[in-house]
Design a protein around this motif. Structure first.
Motif, PDB file in Angstrom:
ATOM      1  N   ARG A   2      37.195 -70.711 -32.659  1.00  0.00           N
ATOM      2  CA  ARG A   2      37.116 -70.927 -31.167  1.00  0.00           C
ATOM      3  C   ARG A   2      38.410 -69.961 -30.580  1.00  0.00           C
ATOM      4  NH1 ARG A   2      32.657 -72.881 -29.726  1.00  0.00           N
ATOM      5  NH2 ARG A   2      33.530 -73.453 -27.816  1.00  0.00           N
ATOM      6  N   PRO A   3      38.042 -69.673 -29.170  1.00  0.00           N
ATOM      7  CA  PRO A   3      39.016 -68.805 -28.603  1.00  0.00           C
ATOM      8  C   PRO A   3      40.255 -69.724 -28.096  1.00  0.00           C
ATOM      9  CG  PRO A   3      36.884 -68.696 -27.535  1.00  0.00           C
ATOM     10  CD  PRO A   3      36.797 -69.904 -28.456  1.00  0.00           C
ATOM     11  N   GLY A  23      37.167 -65.784 -32.114  1.00  0.00           N
ATOM     12  CA  GLY A  23      38.048 -67.009 -32.459  1.00  0.00           C
ATOM     13  C   GLY A  23      39.077 -66.818 -33.261  1.00  0.00           C
TER      14      GLY A  23
END
Length: 82
Positions: A44-45, A68
């Motif tokens: 995920r970012p 991510g």
């Protein structure tokens, strides 16, 4: 790791959701910056708010948008005497 050539090592401070940047490479954050991170997950970012460099408010930081976070490692510093 935020990406293949980007590294950000953060250490939890005594405040909830507050971290200090211990090492940074290939990103805009620098060693000594303090950031709020409410959530992070591999793949995920990375989002940080209330980023500060000393007394200067930097605003927010977003990283790892392309693929991510590559890896998250958790170390128990109390076992190392730190």
């Amino acid at each position: 790791m935020l990406g293949p050539s980007k590294i950000c090592v953060i250490v939890k401070t005594g405040n909830p959701d507050r971290f200090r940047v211990e090492e940074a490479s290939g990103i805009k954050l620098r060693e000594g910056d303090e950031i709020n991170v409410a959530y992070m997950a591999a793949g995920r970012p990375f989002f940080a708010s209330e980023c500060r460099r000393g007394n200067r408010l930097l605003g927010t930081y977003t990283g790892a948008l392309g693929g991510g976070i590559c890896r998250i490692a958790i170390r128990d510093l109390s076992k190392n005497g730190s």
